[in-house]
Design a protein around this motif. Structure first.
Motif, short mmCIF file in Angstrom:
data_model
loop_
_atom_site.label_atom_id
_atom_site.label_comp_id
_atom_site.label_asym_id
_atom_site.label_seq_id
_atom_site.Cartn_x
_atom_site.Cartn_y
_atom_site.Cartn_z
N ARG A 1 -13.34 46.52 -78.72
CA ARG A 1 -12.20 46.34 -77.82
C ARG A 1 -11.92 47.64 -77.06
O ARG A 1 -11.78 47.65 -75.84
CB ARG A 1 -10.96 45.90 -78.58
CG ARG A 1 -9.76 45.67 -77.65
CD ARG A 1 -8.44 45.54 -78.35
NE ARG A 1 -8.42 44.41 -79.27
CZ ARG A 1 -8.30 44.55 -80.58
NH1 ARG A 1 -8.19 45.74 -81.13
NH2 ARG A 1 -8.30 43.50 -81.36
N ASP B 1 -2.57 38.07 -88.54
CA ASP B 1 -3.12 39.41 -88.37
C ASP B 1 -2.34 40.44 -89.19
O ASP B 1 -1.18 40.22 -89.50
CB ASP B 1 -2.96 39.78 -86.89
CG ASP B 1 -4.26 40.32 -86.34
OD1 ASP B 1 -5.10 40.73 -87.15
OD2 ASP B 1 -4.41 40.32 -85.11
N THR C 1 -10.65 38.54 -85.43
CA THR C 1 -10.00 37.46 -84.70
C THR C 1 -11.05 36.61 -83.96
O THR C 1 -10.99 35.38 -83.99
CB THR C 1 -8.99 38.04 -83.68
OG1 THR C 1 -8.05 38.84 -84.39
CG2 THR C 1 -8.25 36.95 -82.94
MG LIG Z 1 -7.51 40.75 -84.62
#
Ligand SMILES: [Mg+2]
Ligand SMILES: Nc1ncnc2c1ncn2[C@@H]1O[C@H](COP(=O)(O)OP(=O)(O)OP(=O)(O)O)[C@@H](O)[C@H]1O
Length: 314
Positions: free
Chosen positions: A196, A107, A50
Motif C-alpha cells: 500500500r 481490522d 484485507t
Molecule cells: Mg487491512
C-alpha cells in the motif's frame, strides 16, 4: 488524481494475491469445502490481509459478495460498548443466504480492550451458525487466548524484494510511466514490503512528474506520509506504548523526518480526526510545549515520546 492505484491493482481473485501462498492454499480449501472457520489473520500492514479476505468473499459469493461481506470499521470505539452495540448488531441482523453464512471482517483486532475481546468471543460463539468472523491484527499476542483458540490463525508475510519489484513493474508498464532505475530500487526497499505504501508513493509522484527519480520519491515521501502520521496519532490513543514508540522511531530514523516536521504533521492530523474538543485542546497545549522544547535544541525523540505518552494517558 484518478482512481487510487491501491484499489485499481487490488486483485479480485485468490490466484492473483502476491506472495501469501500458504494462506491462499488454505483459503481455497475452505472455499471448496464450503466450510469456513473463524479466522485470525496475523501480519504487518499492507501485505494483503484485507485483500485476501475480500478475494475469498468474491469467490464464495460471486456478484453478491458485497451483500455477504461486512467490513466493520469501529475505528475509535474500541471498547466493550462498540462490541456490544455495533458488532453484535451486525451479527444478529445477518440473514441467512444461500451459503448459510456471512463474513464479518474486523481490522486491528488487537486494539480492542481485553474486556471488549471477551464480549467479542461470546459473540463469536453465539452467532457462529450464520456468521464467520475474520479478525485481522499485526500482533497476535495482544489477542486473548479464548479468541485465538476459536480461530484458525493464518500468518501473512511481507513479499520478497523480487515480488515487490514485479508488483512495481506491472504498475509502471500498465500506467506507462517513466521511472529511473534508482527510483525503482528505492521503492523496492521502501516500506518493508508494505504494498500500500509503495503504491501510494509511486502514484503520488507520477501524478506530478513525467519522469520519476529517486530524489523526487524522497521529496514526496517527506511531504506526505500523512497516512503514517495519522496512524501514529490514532495508535497513541489506543495501542501499547511500545508499538507507538516503534512507529515513532520508524518515522524519525527510517524515513528521516525531523522532530519539527513530525510535530507539524501531527498537529494537522489532530484536527482531522473526530474527538472531544476539550481533549483536542489539551493535546494542542502539550504540542506547543513540545514545539518549544524542540526549538530549544534538546533531544527531539524524547519530547515526542513524551507527547505520545501524554496522549495515551488522557
Ligand atoms: Mg487491512
Ligand atoms: N498480497 C497482496 N497481493 C496483492 N496486492 C496486495 C497484497 N498486499 C497488499 N496489496 C495491495 O496493497 C493494498 C493494501 O493491502 P491490504 O489492504 O490487503 O493490506 P492489509 O494487510 O489489510 O493491511 P492493514 O494491516 O494496514 O489493514 C491493496 O489494495 C493492494 O493493492
Amino acid at each position: 488524481m484518478d482512481e487510487l492505484w491501491t484499489e485499481k491493482y487490488r486483485p479480485d481473485s485468490l490466484d492473483d494475491i502476491v506472495n501469501q501462498y500458504q494462506v491462499v492454499e488454505k483459503l481455497k480449501k475452505y472455499k471448496e469445502s464450503g466450510s469456513l472457520p473463524h479466522l485470525l489473520l496475523v501480519g504487518p500492514s499492507g501485505v494483503g490481509k484485507t485483500t485476501s479476505t475480500m478475494a475469498l468473499a468474491k469467490e464464495i459469493y460471486g456478484k453478491n459478495w458485497k451483500g455477504n461481506f461486512l467490513e466493520l470499521n469501529v475505528s475509535y470505539r474500541r471498547g466493550i460498548k462498540a462490541v456490544r452495540e455495533e458488532i453484535k448488531n451486525a451479527a444478529m441482523t445477518t440473514s441467512l443466504t444461500e451459503k448459510n453464512f456471512k463474513i464479518i471482517f474486523i481490522d486491528e483486532a488487537e486494539t480492542f480492550s481485553d474486556e471488549a475481546q471477551a464480549a467479542l468471543r461470546r459473540i463469536l460463539e453465539k452467532y457462529s451458525d450464520n456468521v464467520r468472523f475474520v479478525l485481522s491484527c499485526n500482533n497476535s499476542s495482544k489477542i486473548i487466548d479464548p479468541i485465538r483458540s476459536r480461530c484458525v490463525q493464518l500468518h501473512f508475510r511481507p513479499p520478497s524484494k523480487g515480488e515487490v519489484k514485479s508488483w512495481i513493474m506491472r504498475i509502471i508498464e500498465n500506467e506507462n510511466i517513466e521511472v529511473e532505475d534508482e527510483a525503482i530500487k528505492f521503492l523496492i526497499n521502501y516500506g518493508r514490503g508494505n504494498l500500500r505504501k509503495i503504491t501510494n508513493l509511486l502514484q503520488l509522484c507520477a501524478s506530478s512528474s513525467d519522469k520519476i527519480t529517486e530524489e523526487e520519491l524522497i521529496r514526496y515521501n517527506r511531504l506526505t506520509g500523512s497516512d503514517d502520521i495519522k496512524k501514529l496519532l490514532k495508535d497513541s490513543f489506543r495501542k501499547d506504548f511500545l508499538d507507538v514508540r516503534e512507529k515513532l522511531y520508524e518515522l524519525l530514523i527510517d524515513e528521516g523526518l525531523s522532530g519539527k516536521e513530525l510535530l507539524i504533521r501531527l498537529h494537522e492530523e489532530l484536527f482531522k480526526i473526530p474527538m472531544d474538543d476539550k481533549i483536542r485542546m489539551k493535546i494542542v497545549k502539550k504540542m506547543a510545549e513540545v514545539d518549544y522544547n524542540i526549538l530549544e535544541g534538546s533531544n527531539d525523540e524524547i519530547h515526542l515520546k513524551n507527547l505520545l505518552a501524554y496522549i495515551k494517558s488522557i
